[in-house]
Design a protein around this motif. Sequence first.
Motif, PDB file in Angstrom:
ATOM      1  N   ALA A 252      63.674  97.590  93.979  1.00 36.34           N
ATOM      2  CA  ALA A 252      65.116  97.577  94.232  1.00 36.34           C
ATOM      3  C   ALA A 252      65.824  96.471  93.465  1.00 36.34           C
ATOM      4  O   ALA A 252      67.039  96.515  93.279  1.00 36.34           O
ATOM      5  CB  ALA A 252      65.390  97.421  95.730  1.00 36.34           C
ATOM      6  N   VAL A 253      65.049  95.472  93.035  1.00 31.01           N
ATOM      7  CA  VAL A 253      65.600  94.314  92.325  1.00 31.01           C
ATOM      8  C   VAL A 253      64.757  94.071  91.082  1.00 31.01           C
ATOM      9  O   VAL A 253      63.526  94.246  91.096  1.00 31.01           O
ATOM     10  CB  VAL A 253      65.591  93.059  93.228  1.00 31.01           C
ATOM     11  N   VAL A 254      65.405  93.666  89.996  1.00 31.24           N
ATOM     12  CA  VAL A 254      64.687  93.325  88.772  1.00 31.24           C
ATOM     13  C   VAL A 254      64.111  91.917  88.932  1.00 31.24           C
ATOM     14  O   VAL A 254      64.852  90.935  88.976  1.00 31.24           O
ATOM     15  CB  VAL A 254      65.616  93.373  87.540  1.00 31.24           C
ATOM     16  N   LYS A 255      62.793  91.849  89.027  1.00 28.11           N
ATOM     17  CA  LYS A 255      62.143  90.557  89.214  1.00 28.11           C
ATOM     18  C   LYS A 255      61.715  89.976  87.865  1.00 28.11           C
ATOM     19  O   LYS A 255      61.612  90.690  86.867  1.00 28.11           O
ATOM     20  CB  LYS A 255      60.939  90.713  90.135  1.00 28.11           C
ATOM     21  N   LYS A 256      61.475  88.692  87.864  1.00 26.09           N
ATOM     22  CA  LYS A 256      61.180  87.991  86.616  1.00 26.09           C
ATOM     23  C   LYS A 256      60.004  88.593  85.852  1.00 26.09           C
ATOM     24  O   LYS A 256      60.097  88.785  84.625  1.00 26.09           O
ATOM     25  CB  LYS A 256      60.943  86.511  86.902  1.00 26.09           C
ATOM     26  N   PRO A 257      58.853  88.894  86.499  1.00 24.22           N
ATOM     27  CA  PRO A 257      57.733  89.475  85.740  1.00 24.22           C
ATOM     28  C   PRO A 257      58.095  90.788  85.044  1.00 24.22           C
ATOM     29  O   PRO A 257      57.638  91.048  83.924  1.00 24.22           O
ATOM     30  CB  PRO A 257      56.654  89.684  86.814  1.00 24.22           C
ATOM     31  N   ILE A 258      58.926  91.599  85.703  1.00 31.14           N
ATOM     32  CA  ILE A 258      59.352  92.857  85.102  1.00 31.14           C
ATOM     33  C   ILE A 258      60.235  92.583  83.888  1.00 31.14           C
ATOM     34  O   ILE A 258      60.097  93.228  82.830  1.00 31.14           O
ATOM     35  CB  ILE A 258      60.112  93.724  86.121  1.00 31.14           C
ATOM     36  N   PHE A 259      61.127  91.613  84.029  1.00 35.99           N
ATOM     37  CA  PHE A 259      61.996  91.286  82.896  1.00 35.99           C
ATOM     38  C   PHE A 259      61.180  90.763  81.719  1.00 35.99           C
ATOM     39  O   PHE A 259      61.440  91.115  80.562  1.00 35.99           O
ATOM     40  CB  PHE A 259      63.045  90.245  83.298  1.00 35.99           C
ATOM     41  N   LEU A 260      60.188  89.923  81.992  1.00 36.17           N
ATOM     42  CA  LEU A 260      59.354  89.393  80.912  1.00 36.17           C
ATOM     43  C   LEU A 260      58.573  90.513  80.233  1.00 36.17           C
ATOM     44  O   LEU A 260      58.389  90.508  79.012  1.00 36.17           O
ATOM     45  CB  LEU A 260      58.406  88.327  81.451  1.00 36.17           C
ATOM     46  N   ALA A 261      58.123  91.495  81.030  1.00 31.37           N
ATOM     47  CA  ALA A 261      57.426  92.644  80.449  1.00 31.37           C
ATOM     48  C   ALA A 261      58.364  93.432  79.535  1.00 31.37           C
ATOM     49  O   ALA A 261      57.971  93.872  78.445  1.00 31.37           O
ATOM     50  CB  ALA A 261      56.880  93.536  81.559  1.00 31.37           C
ATOM     51  N   ALA A 262      59.611  93.599  79.973  1.00 33.06           N
ATOM     52  CA  ALA A 262      60.596  94.293  79.153  1.00 33.06           C
ATOM     53  C   ALA A 262      60.866  93.520  77.867  1.00 33.06           C
ATOM     54  O   ALA A 262      60.986  94.093  76.783  1.00 33.06           O
ATOM     55  CB  ALA A 262      61.895  94.469  79.942  1.00 33.06           C
ATOM     56  N   ALA A 263      60.957  92.198  77.990  1.00 33.51           N
ATOM     57  CA  ALA A 263      61.210  91.360  76.824  1.00 33.51           C
ATOM     58  C   ALA A 263      60.077  91.471  75.808  1.00 33.51           C
ATOM     59  O   ALA A 263      60.308  91.509  74.599  1.00 33.51           O
ATOM     60  CB  ALA A 263      61.396  89.904  77.258  1.00 33.51           C
ATOM     61  N   LYS A 264      58.857  91.529  76.296  1.00 37.15           N
ATOM     62  CA  LYS A 264      57.712  91.645  75.395  1.00 37.15           C
ATOM     63  C   LYS A 264      57.706  92.994  74.681  1.00 37.15           C
ATOM     64  O   LYS A 264      57.305  93.080  73.515  1.00 37.15           O
ATOM     65  CB  LYS A 264      56.417  91.446  76.176  1.00 37.15           C
ATOM     66  N   GLN A 265      58.173  94.038  75.373  1.00 37.32           N
ATOM     67  CA  GLN A 265      58.250  95.349  74.729  1.00 37.32           C
ATOM     68  C   GLN A 265      59.282  95.369  73.603  1.00 37.32           C
ATOM     69  O   GLN A 265      59.080  96.010  72.570  1.00 37.32           O
ATOM     70  CB  GLN A 265      58.605  96.419  75.769  1.00 37.32           C
ATOM     71  N   ILE A 266      60.383  94.649  73.792  1.00 33.83           N
ATOM     72  CA  ILE A 266      61.477  94.657  72.822  1.00 33.83           C
ATOM     73  C   ILE A 266      61.267  93.620  71.728  1.00 33.83           C
ATOM     74  O   ILE A 266      61.388  93.914  70.526  1.00 33.83           O
ATOM     75  CB  ILE A 266      62.827  94.404  73.509  1.00 33.83           C
ATOM     76  N   LEU A 267      60.933  92.402  72.126  1.00 32.34           N
ATOM     77  CA  LEU A 267      60.862  91.285  71.179  1.00 32.34           C
ATOM     78  C   LEU A 267      59.462  91.017  70.659  1.00 32.34           C
ATOM     79  O   LEU A 267      59.306  90.422  69.590  1.00 32.34           O
ATOM     80  CB  LEU A 267      61.412  90.005  71.835  1.00 32.34           C
ATOM     81  N   GLY A 268      58.456  91.409  71.437  1.00 32.59           N
ATOM     82  CA  GLY A 268      57.079  91.121  71.060  1.00 32.59           C
ATOM     83  C   GLY A 268      56.518  89.947  71.846  1.00 32.59           C
ATOM     84  O   GLY A 268      57.251  89.039  72.250  1.00 32.59           O
ATOM     85  N   ASP A 269      55.211  89.970  72.068  1.00 29.64           N
ATOM     86  CA  ASP A 269      54.557  88.911  72.847  1.00 29.64           C
ATOM     87  C   ASP A 269      54.735  87.540  72.214  1.00 29.64           C
ATOM     88  O   ASP A 269      54.904  86.534  72.917  1.00 29.64           O
ATOM     89  CB  ASP A 269      53.057  89.211  72.983  1.00 29.64           C
ATOM     90  N   ASP A 270      54.681  87.478  70.884  1.00 29.52           N
ATOM     91  CA  ASP A 270      54.730  86.179  70.214  1.00 29.52           C
ATOM     92  C   ASP A 270      56.080  85.502  70.407  1.00 29.52           C
ATOM     93  O   ASP A 270      56.144  84.291  70.671  1.00 29.52           O
ATOM     94  CB  ASP A 270      54.414  86.332  68.727  1.00 29.52           C
ATOM     95  N   VAL A 271      57.177  86.273  70.295  1.00 32.46           N
ATOM     96  CA  VAL A 271      58.512  85.688  70.448  1.00 32.46           C
ATOM     97  C   VAL A 271      58.724  85.209  71.877  1.00 32.46           C
ATOM     98  O   VAL A 271      59.196  84.086  72.104  1.00 32.46           O
ATOM     99  CB  VAL A 271      59.600  86.715  70.066  1.00 32.46           C
ATOM    100  N   VAL A 272      58.362  86.048  72.847  1.00 31.09           N
ATOM    101  CA  VAL A 272      58.547  85.670  74.247  1.00 31.09           C
ATOM    102  C   VAL A 272      57.684  84.450  74.582  1.00 31.09           C
ATOM    103  O   VAL A 272      58.151  83.501  75.225  1.00 31.09           O
ATOM    104  CB  VAL A 272      58.196  86.846  75.180  1.00 31.09           C
ATOM    105  N   GLY A 273      56.437  84.457  74.117  1.00 27.92           N
ATOM    106  CA  GLY A 273      55.550  83.322  74.375  1.00 27.92           C
ATOM    107  C   GLY A 273      56.090  82.038  73.769  1.00 27.92           C
ATOM    108  O   GLY A 273      56.027  80.968  74.390  1.00 27.92           O
ATOM    109  N   GLN A 274      56.622  82.136  72.571  1.00 29.18           N
ATOM    110  CA  GLN A 274      57.163  80.954  71.901  1.00 29.18           C
ATOM    111  C   GLN A 274      58.342  80.380  72.677  1.00 29.18           C
ATOM    112  O   GLN A 274      58.446  79.156  72.847  1.00 29.18           O
ATOM    113  CB  GLN A 274      57.600  81.318  70.491  1.00 29.18           C
TER     114      GLN A 274
END
Length: 303
Positions: A252-274
């Motif tokens: 029902a709510v967008v939680k941080k882990p879900i947002f980070l997963a979405a970010a990794k799909q769009i930006l890539g693991d390396d960018v999000v990790g950096q």
Amino acid sequence: MYLNYFGLTDNPFSIAPNPDYLYMSPRHKEALAHLTFGLRESGGFVMLTGEVGTGKTTVSRKLLQQLPDHTQVAMILNPTLSAIELLATVCDELGIECDPDKASLKYFTDRILAKLADNHHAGFNTVLMIDEAQHLLPEVLEQLRLLTNLETNREKLLKVVLIGQPELQQLLKRPELRQLSQRITARYHLLPLNAGEVSAYVAHRLNVAQGDINLFSKATLKAIHRITAGIPRVINLLCDRALMLSYTKHHAVVKKPIFLAAAKQILGDDVVGQRLRHQHTLWLGLTFVSAMLVGYMLGAWYV
């Protein structure tokens, strides 16, 4: 797909330039004020720069809406043109009929100057707006400067709005363009949104779609600013994907882990990790400095 699930009437994070979702942050309002002031001055040029996705188009659209009714606007979206091609495009935008057999710099320039004079006598202002202006060649910019030479005792008959990425600033520092640079009456560099503005931006777009900021947890809102660096276009892409992932997992709510997963799909693991590591390093640095200050004050008190 997720609209009904979250009770939304429209996609709040579409990257399409829908004016209904226009959000003017304090930074965007300040940029607009600078440009509006510059166009009222006697000079020929105003300039707006900013990184990709910071909202330059948002400001330019708002500027167009605020121009007086007695204004004719020529818009150039693809400035990768030669000088003669640019002048021909300006003629097209201003509705100037030209004979293709007479095409030359002098011919097009004379036609444009005649149009500017006609507009002025009819009580019309003429504005030329150029997007992606960092791609303009120096000789093309110089040709634009020459067009602004036509003036009355009080003002230029052609006002030029240059919109581009930070490279435009460097381009105008070239010695051969110093005359043009001196004619810029207002310039503004649009910075990304800060943390508070990111939350307000997300809330605004959700409200327009009949949603609520509570669809995103507080931890998620902080992560949005950290991962997107406050770039509105990136915010839209990541929030849209995060809502989709939350829908597929029946959250029902967008939680941080879900947002980070979405970010990794769009930006890539390396960018999000950096970006996460950068935030962690910054936090450790602030903690270390705070500890040093506390130690110094305790030591001074003890002595």
